[in-house]
Design an enzyme around this catalytic site. Structure first.
Site, PDB file in Angstrom:
ATOM      1  N   HIS A 116      10.440   2.729   2.644  1.00  0.00           N
ATOM      2  CA  HIS A 116      11.832   3.181   3.054  1.00  0.00           C
ATOM      3  C   HIS A 116      12.712   2.242   3.140  1.00  0.00           C
ATOM      4  CE1 HIS A 116      14.875   5.744   4.664  1.00  0.00           C
ATOM      5  NE2 HIS A 116      14.008   6.676   4.341  1.00  0.00           N
ATOM      6  N   ASP A 134       8.341  12.138   2.737  1.00  0.00           N
ATOM      7  CA  ASP A 134       7.732  12.862   1.403  1.00  0.00           C
ATOM      8  C   ASP A 134       6.366  12.879   1.227  1.00  0.00           C
ATOM      9  OD1 ASP A 134      10.319  13.915   0.512  1.00  0.00           O
ATOM     10  OD2 ASP A 134      10.789  12.191  -0.048  1.00  0.00           O
TER      11      ASP A 134
HETATM   12  N1  ACO Z   1       4.320   1.025  -3.111  1.00  0.00           N
HETATM   13  C1  ACO Z   1       4.109  -0.248  -3.536  1.00  0.00           C
HETATM   14  N2  ACO Z   1       4.731  -1.341  -3.200  1.00  0.00           N
HETATM   15  C2  ACO Z   1       6.013  -1.059  -2.583  1.00  0.00           C
HETATM   16  C3  ACO Z   1       6.413   0.452  -2.501  1.00  0.00           C
HETATM   17  C4  ACO Z   1       5.560   1.267  -2.623  1.00  0.00           C
HETATM   18  N3  ACO Z   1       5.585   2.434  -2.449  1.00  0.00           N
HETATM   19  N4  ACO Z   1       7.726   0.255  -1.937  1.00  0.00           N
HETATM   20  C5  ACO Z   1       7.954  -0.996  -1.761  1.00  0.00           C
HETATM   21  N5  ACO Z   1       7.161  -1.855  -2.326  1.00  0.00           N
HETATM   22  C6  ACO Z   1       7.170  -3.086  -2.464  1.00  0.00           C
HETATM   23  C7  ACO Z   1       8.039  -3.716  -3.467  1.00  0.00           C
HETATM   24  O1  ACO Z   1       7.403  -3.972  -4.830  1.00  0.00           O
HETATM   25  C8  ACO Z   1       8.717  -4.787  -3.050  1.00  0.00           C
HETATM   26  O2  ACO Z   1       7.765  -5.998  -3.172  1.00  0.00           O
HETATM   27  P1  ACO Z   1       8.130  -7.400  -3.536  1.00  0.00           P
HETATM   28  O3  ACO Z   1       9.175  -7.926  -2.292  1.00  0.00           O
HETATM   29  O4  ACO Z   1       7.072  -8.079  -3.596  1.00  0.00           O
HETATM   30  O5  ACO Z   1       8.937  -7.400  -4.923  1.00  0.00           O
HETATM   31  C9  ACO Z   1       8.625  -4.645  -1.451  1.00  0.00           C
HETATM   32  O6  ACO Z   1       7.702  -3.719  -1.087  1.00  0.00           O
HETATM   33  C10 ACO Z   1      10.415  -4.225  -1.100  1.00  0.00           C
HETATM   34  O7  ACO Z   1      10.460  -3.129  -2.032  1.00  0.00           O
HETATM   35  P2  ACO Z   1      11.911  -2.652  -2.403  1.00  0.00           P
HETATM   36  O8  ACO Z   1      11.932  -1.900  -3.520  1.00  0.00           O
HETATM   37  O9  ACO Z   1      12.655  -3.816  -2.572  1.00  0.00           O
HETATM   38  O10 ACO Z   1      12.446  -1.996  -1.113  1.00  0.00           O
HETATM   39  P3  ACO Z   1      13.754  -0.904  -1.010  1.00  0.00           P
HETATM   40  O11 ACO Z   1      14.069  -0.608   0.307  1.00  0.00           O
HETATM   41  O12 ACO Z   1      14.687  -1.257  -1.903  1.00  0.00           O
HETATM   42  O13 ACO Z   1      12.973   0.402  -1.446  1.00  0.00           O
HETATM   43  C11 ACO Z   1      12.009   2.844  -1.697  1.00  0.00           C
HETATM   44  C12 ACO Z   1      12.920   1.524  -0.850  1.00  0.00           C
HETATM   45  C13 ACO Z   1      12.910   2.913  -2.723  1.00  0.00           C
HETATM   46  C14 ACO Z   1      11.806   4.078  -0.972  1.00  0.00           C
HETATM   47  C15 ACO Z   1      10.557   2.279  -2.062  1.00  0.00           C
HETATM   48  O14 ACO Z   1       9.858   1.692  -1.010  1.00  0.00           O
HETATM   49  C16 ACO Z   1       9.894   3.115  -3.017  1.00  0.00           C
HETATM   50  O15 ACO Z   1      10.003   3.030  -4.328  1.00  0.00           O
HETATM   51  N6  ACO Z   1       9.063   4.049  -2.513  1.00  0.00           N
HETATM   52  C17 ACO Z   1       8.272   5.004  -3.171  1.00  0.00           C
HETATM   53  C18 ACO Z   1       9.285   6.216  -3.717  1.00  0.00           C
HETATM   54  C19 ACO Z   1       9.566   6.914  -2.476  1.00  0.00           C
HETATM   55  O16 ACO Z   1       8.534   7.433  -1.692  1.00  0.00           O
HETATM   56  N7  ACO Z   1      10.700   7.350  -2.015  1.00  0.00           N
HETATM   57  C20 ACO Z   1      11.295   8.067  -0.979  1.00  0.00           C
HETATM   58  C21 ACO Z   1      12.065   7.412  -0.035  1.00  0.00           C
HETATM   59  S1  ACO Z   1      12.386   8.591   1.562  1.00  0.00           S
HETATM   60  C22 ACO Z   1      13.473   9.610   0.945  1.00  0.00           C
HETATM   61  O17 ACO Z   1      14.302   9.630   0.070  1.00  0.00           O
HETATM   62  C23 ACO Z   1      13.442  10.869   1.567  1.00  0.00           C
END
Ligand code: ACO
Length: 431
Positions: free
Chosen positions: A308, A366
């Protein structure tokens, strides 16, 4: 906003600028850079708004490190346990928990606006049957501005109030009809003697040939899902609503913009994506393979329902949702649901994996919601419309707050331009 009592100094090319620092009631201080461009001729750069407050608000507070979510000061777990969706709607909209009379009046007002203009039924029929219900919702909610002209004047507080109630009241009917349309069943009209969640379930699952007896356990679980999704501060869809509204657009158009933004898999679409992922994993034996893929930099796969932008600890809503999943599946006699087993084991293995611990990736709201919705009988395509239905009150509350602010300015981000500098046009034969 109160006078700033502190300042930050920023030195650029030997010139120092004093920037006011605002102190919120709770949370980190905020450096006010509004005058920076005028004074120093520089912009700040923050794509994705990771460090930028785009507004001031009194509605919802999140402490992502501590896993805290408060609506008007009340913790989400207390609201999920002791309150119910329409009471939370009142709280978000008006700032305080209602008295018994206020609640009765509010529920009455919502209940009296659940029907759609009959012409809208024909509007639904213009969509292809295989349209995604979110596509239908974006279209139909946007089209409400063409059906309810008497509540689109945003300068009139009464019209704003009517539009707010209309949106909250009609969204279950719109979401249920989007579903009915895509499965080829007749629309079921709302019944005002039912509570908000029961009415929605009945409009989704009843058919003219056979009425649907609402199971109170499912209705309570549905209400809790609505409550847990009601608002979440300045997330992508809420910020979309605020940006759309900053130009003076009407409320129905703004909420349609919010629905469009919510649809994406990084936001509201994650519950559908998460259930599809659990289905694909299938058995607990395959979990290590998927965890390895999520960790692989060369694989775009991510664990859906994990991570998140704001929560770097447990999403407090995920805890309540997990408990609800256990209760609902147990009461439906499907406590051994394979997806729930996979989800629980996946959560356990991911939380024990250094990759997820280091990046502070925890289950979000979720992760478990799809399992409950599927057990209730909803197809995955309905998960995000249900989220949109529940989030409408949050969007509306934030919209009302913004529009009532006399300081309202159109939202207009700046950019770090990286393109060509000025050059002369070249005739086609010379390129
Ligand atoms: N699985 C594996 N790796 C992940 C995940 C994941 N679900 N989420 C983040 N990471 C990793 C990224 O690869 C990144 O790694 P790095 O630093 O080595 O490049 C690091 O964690 C940070 O990730 P970002 O994408 O920069 O974090 P951000 O805050 O931008 O993204 C997000 C948040 C979009 C929710 C992300 O965690 C994700 O895509 N999760 C899966 C989708 C999801 O469940 N979304 C629901 C959000 S809640 C809602 O809207 C109700």
């Amino acid at each position: 906003m109160a006078e700033a009592s502190k300042t930050a100094s920023l030195t650029i090319d030997g010139q120092t600028y004093e920037l006011p620092i605002h102190t919120p009631t709770v949370g980190p201080d905020v450096v006010d850079i509004r005058k920076l461009y005028g004074q120093a001729n520089v912009f700040t750069y923050d794509p994705g708004f990771t460090s930028t407050a785009a507004c001031d608000s009194e509605i919802t507070y999140i402490d992502g490190d501590a896993g805290i979510l408060l609506h008007r000061g009340y913790p989400i777990d207390q609201l999920a346990e002791k309150s119910h969706f329409l009471e939370v709607c009142y709280l978000l909209l008006y700032g305080e928990l209602p008295t018994a009379d206020q609640l009765e009046d509010f529920e009455h007002r919502v209940t009296q606006h659940t029907m759609l203009h009959e012409q809208m039924a024909f509007f639904f029929r213009g969509f292809r049957r295989d349209a995604h219900p979110m596509a239908v919702m974006v279209g139909v909610v946007g089209a409400m501005s063409a059906f309810y002209h008497d509540s689109t004047d945003i300068t009139d507080p009464w019209q704003r109030e009517v539009a707010s109630i209309r949106l909250i009241a009609k969204m279950p009917t719109i979401a249920a009809w989007a579903y009915k349309y895509t499965i080829g069943q007749p629309f079921v009209y709302p019944r005002n003697d039912l509570d908000y969640a029961s009415n929605f379930l009945r409009m989704c699952f009843s058919v003219p040939a056979e009425d649907y007896q609402v199971n109170p356990i499912l209705s309570r679980a549905m209400d809790r899902i609505f409550t847990l999704h009601a608002d979440h501060e300045q997330n992508a869809s809420t910020s979309t609503v605020r940006l759309a509204s900053s130009s003076g657009a009407n409320p129905f158009a703004c909420i349609a913009a919010g629905i469009a933004c919510l649809w994406g898999p990084a936001h509201g679409g994650a519950n559908q994506a998460c259930l599809e992922m659990l289905e694909e994993i299938g058995t607990v034996e395959r979990i290590p393979e998927f965890i390895a893929r999520a960790k692989d930099k060369n694989d775009p796969f991510r664990l859906m329902g994990f991570g998140h932008r704001v929560y770097k600890n447990f999403d407090p809503r995920a805890k309540v949702m997990k408990q609800s999943a256990d209760e609902v599946l147990e009461l439906l006699g499907i406590g051994d649901n394979p997806k729930l087993q996979v989800a629980k084991e996946l959560e356990k293995q991911a939380l024990n994996d250094p990759y997820f611990a280091e990046k502070k990736l925890f289950p979000n709201v979720d992760f478990y919601s799809g399992i409950i919705l599927e057990a209730m009988g909803f197809p995955t395509s309905m998960f995000t419309p249900i989220f949109a239905l529940a989030r409408t009150v949050g969007w509306i509350s934030q919209w009302k707050e913004q529009i009532s602010d006399p300081q309202l300015k159109i939202g207009r981000p700046r950019q770090l331009y990286q393109g060509m500098t000025e050059r002369d046009y070249i005739d086609v034969e010379n390129r």
